[in-house]
Design an enzyme around this catalytic site. Sequence first.
Site, PDB file in Angstrom:
ATOM      1  N   GLY A  23    -164.983  89.245 -32.023  1.00  0.00           N
ATOM      2  CA  GLY A  23    -163.521  89.073 -31.481  1.00  0.00           C
ATOM      3  C   GLY A  23    -163.057  88.207 -30.420  1.00  0.00           C
TER       4      GLY A  23
ATOM      5  N   ASP B  99    -150.293  97.972 -22.023  1.00  0.00           N
ATOM      6  CA  ASP B  99    -149.940  97.034 -23.091  1.00  0.00           C
ATOM      7  C   ASP B  99    -150.534  97.877 -24.414  1.00  0.00           C
ATOM      8  OD1 ASP B  99    -149.912  94.773 -24.590  1.00  0.00           O
ATOM      9  OD2 ASP B  99    -151.881  94.055 -24.332  1.00  0.00           O
TER      10      ASP B  99
END
Length: 703
Positions: free
Chosen positions: A19, A135
């Site tokens: 990722g 977030d």
Amino acid sequence: MIKIGMMIGDRYEILEKIGTGGMSDVYKAKDHKLNRFVAVKVLKQEFGENANFVSKFRIEAQAAAGLMHPNIVNVYDVGEEGGIHYIVMELVEGITLKKYIEKKARLSVKEAVSIAIQVSMGIEAAHNHHIIHRDIKPQNIIISKEGKVKVTDFGIAKAATSNTITSNVMGSVHYTSPEQARGGYSDEKSDIYSLGITMFEMLTGRVPFNGETTVAIAIKHIQEEMPSPREYVSEIPVSVEQIVCKCCQKSPDRRYQSMGELIADLKQSLINPDEDFVKLVDPDEEASTRMITDRDMVQIKRQSDHRDSMDEAMRLKKDSDRFYEDDEEDEEDDEDWDDEEDEEDYDPKMERITTILAVVAALLIGCIVIFFVGKTFGVFQFGADEENGTVGEESEQVEMIRVVGMNVDEAKRALLELGLTPEIQYEVNTNYDEGTVLRASVQDGLMIDKNTVIVMTVAQGEDGVTVPTVTGKSESEAVSVLEKEGFVVSVTQSYDASVESGYVISQSPEADTTAPKGSSVTIRVSQGTEDNKVRVPDVVGMTEEDATVSLVESGLSVGTVTETPNEEVEADQVCYQSYSVGSYVEKGTAVDLKVSTGPENVTYRYSEGIAAPTEDPDYRGGMTVNVTLTTADGTQLLSTQTSSFPVMVNYTGIKSPGGTVTFSFTVEREATTTTNPETGEVNTVEAVSEEKTVTREVTFTQE
């Protein structure tokens, strides 16, 4: 620079990149010290040379490292090596909630609430450590292959202090709270807002606010009214709708004040989804007078300065316009300045353009609504499975083993243990022992989905028996027919809406083929429509409340709850459930529970005569012996000195089931003199005392 195969921290071997993000890349690695796989997040090189970024990266990593919770991706280690700054985290095999929503279009209410509960529990653990995530979004929530939900990426999290927390980091604007969008104060209730938006997306398959730019979306968070999820999915229960509404209030004071409050309502919604129990804050109460804070003063000052500058700009514009007006205009018309200015600003051409743009915007909004409604009800299918045209979950995969050369029964057991479905066909072949697997439909070493059918071709001798047709028969009739022909019957069960429950769906080997007499024939029996059955979850070890939520979430109910002593399970936790884990039962089935009251208060007694320590050959009758009796938990019951045995004792109320008797005594060895016959040398051994100890295990009798 990170390279595949390199070792960092003298223990983490980088295996592959899995990722990437704005500030960092994530790699799969192997921790050779603890022999486990981990995820290593590495700060990108362009940020590694900036001292502010490095400091921020390390502080946030150390803050997150203090969090250990089943619903949080745990941080194991933080380090720096050769300019490489890294965080070592738990490796979770699974998919993000974002991808999961995309695959399923939208989630069921129970699944969405269940995921929200687990996410809330993880965030609550962070808030209890004064860590605000800031977030929260589906991209930062991972669903593991085992179905466990974990919150990850505390990348912009901040440790809450008494100081105001501000940041210009917007996160993902679709999920940002109004106060974050303004760039102002954000606290735990900002995470609650973002979780509410995430719940909205799980339930409807869309976000509530969208736009062409991040600024446009942020303004909608600040100004526009939050739509109800029931506008898009009418079957959402009223309690779930109100929970989402309360989470997404514009004012933080009108939201849930803690994750604990939110979790309580989410659990209640699973049990009583249609009840109106969510307490929304009265807007009239919000309008009551309250003391202004220093923070409010700062914000008002900033807004006031902004308004002053805007007023000044407008005033200059008006002065400029007046400067170029006709000198013959009467001064008395100045009173009607505003009205005349409005008339002069009117532009028919601009009005037509505005009207056209409004129509286009309405058409676009209509298309978007039609698209999402169609996607929700299955009219539009994207990423659909090519075979069945439906969006499905990612299947768990296993590696195909080598079965060629194995005995068919051993091969079947091995495949079933992997979760694969073996089917058999026989072939006359005298070159191999009967029952040997000649070939398989899937090559060994390949990664395949669980429940894949593996057809094995098995060797048989020249003589064989024709397998009768049993498909469509009842299970008992099929077993009777096959056993009559000399076959051993193996029964598996599966759901099939087209075949009545209890009847044979298929058989292996197939009908009218030949198979050795005495070999196994597998029949697959229908359990009916899958919707009629639910899988029983494991609730042992849970509290009664959590067990109730888990059972209700699975479509079951709680039957009789009783209390019972239990040595292995802690008090107030479930120690027994009336249906075994993983079994399938009818929806709504009542599961009886037993809740542990802790270990039973058992006591023991010891009424014996303690015999002399004859285990030691140096013991002689009449010796003085120190005798002690100690229980297994360290309690001393007896300490005496005696030369007379047996020693009679009688103790009751002992808490341990056994103990140890210890004997200690002294052996006197006399002086001896010996003469060597060859040399005549005389050797004298002086008298000595030797301490001896004997231990003996004893068992007490339960009272």
